[in-house]
Motif scaffolding. Structure first.
Motif, PDB file in Angstrom:
ATOM      1  N   SER A 162      32.126  50.616  37.369  1.00 35.93           N
ATOM      2  CA  SER A 162      32.754  50.275  36.095  1.00 35.93           C
ATOM      3  C   SER A 162      31.844  49.378  35.258  1.00 35.93           C
ATOM      4  CB  SER A 162      34.090  49.578  36.329  1.00 35.93           C
ATOM      5  OG  SER A 162      35.002  50.437  36.964  1.00 35.93           O
ATOM      6  N   PRO A 163      31.968  49.429  33.928  1.00 35.18           N
ATOM      7  CA  PRO A 163      31.097  48.633  33.058  1.00 35.18           C
ATOM      8  C   PRO A 163      31.616  47.222  32.827  1.00 35.18           C
ATOM      9  CG  PRO A 163      32.532  49.987  31.715  1.00 35.18           C
ATOM     10  CD  PRO A 163      32.839  50.351  33.150  1.00 35.18           C
ATOM     11  N   VAL A 164      30.745  46.386  32.301  1.00 32.01           N
ATOM     12  CA  VAL A 164      31.113  45.099  31.727  1.00 32.01           C
ATOM     13  C   VAL A 164      31.230  45.319  30.222  1.00 32.01           C
ATOM     14  CG1 VAL A 164      30.373  42.711  31.334  1.00 32.01           C
ATOM     15  CG2 VAL A 164      29.930  43.820  33.541  1.00 32.01           C
ATOM     16  N   ALA A 180      36.197  57.812  34.830  1.00 27.87           N
ATOM     17  CA  ALA A 180      35.636  56.937  35.850  1.00 27.87           C
ATOM     18  C   ALA A 180      34.407  57.568  36.492  1.00 27.87           C
ATOM     19  CB  ALA A 180      36.686  56.628  36.918  1.00 27.87           C
ATOM     20  N   ALA A 181      34.451  58.886  36.666  1.00 25.79           N
ATOM     21  CA  ALA A 181      33.319  59.582  37.267  1.00 25.79           C
ATOM     22  C   ALA A 181      32.099  59.547  36.363  1.00 25.79           C
ATOM     23  CB  ALA A 181      33.698  61.022  37.575  1.00 25.79           C
ATOM     24  N   ALA A 182      32.330  59.362  35.053  1.00 26.90           N
ATOM     25  CA  ALA A 182      31.225  59.297  34.112  1.00 26.90           C
ATOM     26  C   ALA A 182      30.525  57.935  34.155  1.00 26.90           C
ATOM     27  CB  ALA A 182      31.716  59.590  32.702  1.00 26.90           C
ATOM     28  N   HIS A 183      31.172  56.944  34.753  1.00 29.98           N
ATOM     29  CA  HIS A 183      30.556  55.635  34.898  1.00 29.98           C
ATOM     30  C   HIS A 183      29.404  55.712  35.903  1.00 29.98           C
ATOM     31  CE1 HIS A 183      34.577  53.554  33.605  1.00 29.98           C
ATOM     32  NE2 HIS A 183      34.011  54.238  32.631  1.00 29.98           N
ATOM     33  N   ALA A 184      28.597  54.650  35.956  1.00 26.17           N
ATOM     34  CA  ALA A 184      27.415  54.708  36.810  1.00 26.17           C
ATOM     35  C   ALA A 184      26.919  53.310  37.113  1.00 26.17           C
ATOM     36  CB  ALA A 184      26.319  55.521  36.127  1.00 26.17           C
ATOM     37  N   PHE A 185      25.994  53.215  38.064  1.00 25.55           N
ATOM     38  CA  PHE A 185      25.335  51.944  38.322  1.00 25.55           C
ATOM     39  C   PHE A 185      23.915  52.168  38.824  1.00 25.55           C
ATOM     40  CE2 PHE A 185      27.198  53.536  41.944  1.00 25.55           C
ATOM     41  CZ  PHE A 185      28.089  52.765  42.688  1.00 25.55           C
ATOM     42  N   PHE A 186      23.051  51.189  38.510  1.00 25.40           N
ATOM     43  CA  PHE A 186      21.698  51.200  39.041  1.00 25.40           C
ATOM     44  C   PHE A 186      21.775  50.761  40.499  1.00 25.40           C
ATOM     45  CE2 PHE A 186      20.790  50.841  34.506  1.00 25.40           C
ATOM     46  CZ  PHE A 186      19.720  51.713  34.360  1.00 25.40           C
ATOM     47  N   GLN A 187      21.184  51.560  41.394  1.00 29.53           N
ATOM     48  CA  GLN A 187      21.365  51.256  42.805  1.00 29.53           C
ATOM     49  C   GLN A 187      20.138  51.497  43.681  1.00 29.53           C
ATOM     50  OE1 GLN A 187      23.957  54.317  44.790  1.00 29.53           O
ATOM     51  NE2 GLN A 187      24.516  54.845  42.701  1.00 29.53           N
ATOM     52  N   GLN A 188      19.063  52.028  43.143  1.00 27.65           N
ATOM     53  CA  GLN A 188      17.849  52.219  43.930  1.00 27.65           C
ATOM     54  C   GLN A 188      16.627  51.746  43.144  1.00 27.65           C
ATOM     55  OE1 GLN A 188      19.848  55.181  43.551  1.00 27.65           O
ATOM     56  NE2 GLN A 188      20.888  55.033  45.531  1.00 27.65           N
ATOM     57  N   SER A 189      15.528  51.558  43.862  1.00 27.66           N
ATOM     58  CA  SER A 189      14.290  51.164  43.196  1.00 27.66           C
ATOM     59  C   SER A 189      13.091  51.640  44.009  1.00 27.66           C
ATOM     60  CB  SER A 189      14.226  49.639  43.020  1.00 27.66           C
ATOM     61  OG  SER A 189      14.214  48.997  44.280  1.00 27.66           O
ATOM     62  N   PHE A 246      28.482  48.083  29.179  1.00 28.97           N
ATOM     63  CA  PHE A 246      27.208  47.617  29.730  1.00 28.97           C
ATOM     64  C   PHE A 246      27.190  47.869  31.233  1.00 28.97           C
ATOM     65  CE2 PHE A 246      28.163  45.329  25.906  1.00 28.97           C
ATOM     66  CZ  PHE A 246      26.950  45.195  25.245  1.00 28.97           C
ATOM     67  N   TYR A 247      26.180  48.611  31.666  1.00 30.53           N
ATOM     68  CA  TYR A 247      25.991  48.913  33.085  1.00 30.53           C
ATOM     69  C   TYR A 247      24.660  48.292  33.526  1.00 30.53           C
ATOM     70  CZ  TYR A 247      29.537  52.485  32.166  1.00 30.53           C
ATOM     71  OH  TYR A 247      30.689  53.138  31.802  1.00 30.53           O
ATOM     72  N   MET A 248      24.717  47.363  34.450  1.00 31.09           N
ATOM     73  CA  MET A 248      23.485  46.681  34.862  1.00 31.09           C
ATOM     74  C   MET A 248      23.520  46.334  36.345  1.00 31.09           C
ATOM     75  SD  MET A 248      25.857  44.419  34.237  1.00 31.09           S
ATOM     76  CE  MET A 248      25.976  44.585  32.453  1.00 31.09           C
ATOM     77  N   SER A 249      22.331  46.214  36.915  1.00 29.47           N
ATOM     78  CA  SER A 249      22.150  45.713  38.274  1.00 29.47           C
ATOM     79  C   SER A 249      20.882  44.881  38.303  1.00 29.47           C
ATOM     80  CB  SER A 249      22.017  46.856  39.293  1.00 29.47           C
ATOM     81  OG  SER A 249      23.205  47.604  39.413  1.00 29.47           O
ATOM     82  N   CYS A 250      20.857  43.908  39.212  1.00 28.35           N
ATOM     83  CA  CYS A 250      19.670  43.076  39.393  1.00 28.35           C
ATOM     84  C   CYS A 250      19.012  43.374  40.734  1.00 28.35           C
ATOM     85  CB  CYS A 250      20.033  41.600  39.312  1.00 28.35           C
ATOM     86  SG  CYS A 250      20.447  41.042  37.645  1.00 28.35           S
ATOM     87  N   PHE A 251      17.687  43.405  40.717  1.00 23.25           N
ATOM     88  CA  PHE A 251      16.888  43.681  41.904  1.00 23.25           C
ATOM     89  C   PHE A 251      16.048  42.448  42.236  1.00 23.25           C
ATOM     90  CE2 PHE A 251      17.806  47.603  39.760  1.00 23.25           C
ATOM     91  CZ  PHE A 251      17.998  48.555  40.750  1.00 23.25           C
ATOM     92  N   GLN A 252      15.954  42.132  43.510  1.00 23.73           N
ATOM     93  CA  GLN A 252      15.163  40.997  43.979  1.00 23.73           C
ATOM     94  C   GLN A 252      13.748  41.470  44.316  1.00 23.73           C
ATOM     95  OE1 GLN A 252      19.128  38.966  46.040  1.00 23.73           O
ATOM     96  NE2 GLN A 252      17.380  39.511  47.319  1.00 23.73           N
TER      97      GLN A 252
END
Length: 246
Positions: free
Chosen positions: A49-51, A21-30, A187-193
């Motif tokens: 967690s991934p999709v 779980a610690a190896a998982h990640a997410f995009f969170q800054q820009s 799949f690890y993803m995030s959307c930015f506005q």
């Protein structure tokens, strides 16, 4: 991957699950140029967690990805924009890998022109790819290796002739360590506005739908990267958009 149920598993298995779980990640800054927007315009996933289902609406902007971010980031066409991945919330320490645990794979960035980036759901949008790094066979370097070497940061150029307006920017890393079987890719993803300033008058590419752009059997999704026959990698999805299109 093992399911972690702390009340039902032995301590050794629990430790392994915690490590995974610690190896998982997410995009969170820009950021845009010299401006650090931190997490102000990201639709933050509920966890790291991934999709794994390529047909899920969550593939667009992650679980809960239809909920608006706190605000918008600003960028100028032709300028640099960066997205940043880390394994833990608000931990931007470069001493920790952005995505560890042998989670090797490509890094991709898409954009979608929308009427209002705060209300667009992502899954209804049309996406065009603006950046990618898959696998360099000569150096055996993955896109995720690049992220780790650059403190989780991936920088790309906003197309110079892109029309002004609201966009969703979708940053994605695909971990392939378990991709030798269907449903194994993570799949690890995030959307930015993002609000883009531009004098460009070009049309936006037709793009692809997400979900829809990937198949569970695509060679970049179903692949054994540890097999003796692995020599090259085909990045899934469309090609990076040609700047001359705009």
């Amino acid at each position: 991957m093992k399911t972690c149920r702390s009340a039902l598993v032995a301590a050794s298995v629990l430790a392994q699950c915690t490590s995974l779980a610690a190896a998982h990640a997410f995009f969170q800054q820009s950021g845009s140029g010299s401006v650090d927007y931190n997490s102000s315009c990201v639709r933050m996933p509920p966890n790291n967690s991934p999709v794994t289902d390529v047909s899920s609406p969550n593939l667009a902007c992650n679980v809960g990805g239809t909920k608006a971010a706190a605000g918008f980031c600003e960028a100028t066409a032709g300028s640099k924009f960066s997205v940043e991945m880390h394994s833990q919330l608000n931990d931007r320490s470069c001493t920790n890998q952005a995505i560890g645990g042998n989670h090797f794979g490509p890094v991709l960035v898409y954009m979608s022109k929308v009427d209002d980036a705060s209300t667009a759901d992502g899954a209804s949008a049309s996406w065009f790819k603006v950046d990618e790094f898959g696998y360099d066979a000569s150096s055996k370097t993955w896109g995720t290796d690049k992220l780790n070497a650059n403190c989780g940061r991936r920088e790309f150029t906003i197309p110079a002739k892109i029309p002004a307006g609201d966009y969703l920017v979708r940053a994605e890393a695909i971990a392939l360590h378990s991709a030798g079987q269907k449903g194994g890719a993570q799949f690890y993803m995030s959307c930015f506005q993002v609000k883009v300033k531009s004098t460009g008058t070009g049309q936006v590419p037709a793009g692809v739908k997400i979900p829809g752009a990937y198949s569970a059997a695509d060679p970049g999704v179903l692949i054994d990267i540890y097999g003796s026959g692995f020599k090259s990698y085909t990045i899934p999805g469309p090609a990076v958009v040609d700047q001359s299109f705009f």
